[in-house]
Design a protein around this motif. Sequence first.
Motif: not given
Length: 305
Positions: A183-190
């Motif tokens: 994945q290109k960023d560290n974002n995960a769902p809330p």
Amino acid sequence: MNKIRKEFVLVLVLAFLSVNATCQDKTSSVTDSDKKIEKSDKKKKRKKHKLPNIDLSHWSVTTPALNEKGNATNVEPPEILNYATDERLLPYMYNDSTSGTLMFYAYPSEATTANTKYSRTELREQMVPGNNDVNWTFAQGGTMKGKLAMDQITKDSEGKYHKAIIMQIHGRLTDKQRDLIGQKDNNAPPILKIYWQDGKIRVKTKVLKNLSATDEELLHEDAWDDDEGFNFKQEVGFGKFTLEVRVTYGKMMVILNNHEYKVYENIHMKKWGIFENYFKAGNYFQSRDEGSFARVKYYELKVSH
């Protein structure tokens, strides 16, 4: 004759003393009254200038304004501590000294963040000020408690109030997890979204689509789905209320006004333990309607781990 004169003089003296005493009483009475009015005025003046009970040293904030790079404006500690004079923040995050609150104003703009179409004026927890790479897991636990109110919010074309997310727990991938799934960023769902919706508090969380998913599969956003949601019975309207979120390993609890509870303690919460997390609070406005906006005010906000 002398006797008459003496009696007349005595009467004049007594009359003078009586008038003088009366004047002194009146003067004293007026002075006491003035003092009381002065004290009352001071109390009123003190009441007019209140400040919110919020320490911003461990929070950054995102606003609906575009920065020079064309992204949503973000201000971190220590700059956020100067929000009362920072021109970047003045229209969106400011003190309301009459109610003693920190106001969060948001409206639809081009300044959106990753994976969303909505704008926000929202705080993001930073355990280490200025650093998004240090977060917490459910095993470590955490508590967020706020006292807040919806100040103003617009209605849609059908006369129904727009809605806003006022608290969140957001997931985050470690750098190692990010690289593992490419994945290109560290974002995960809330894992948690708490809404002000039609004058009530609505809670949404995540559930696994496949309970047999591997640890690597769990890291993908599409491994998770939204649950059906939960509405608290009590109506908060535009009044002041308290919200508390408590997290421990495999368990999440949301409490409204120290009275109503919603507890999540299941396999989904345990599986969520693979992610890091951070708290969010403020005004994540959920509308793109032209002319729409919302103002959320916080009296208190505290986080502990």
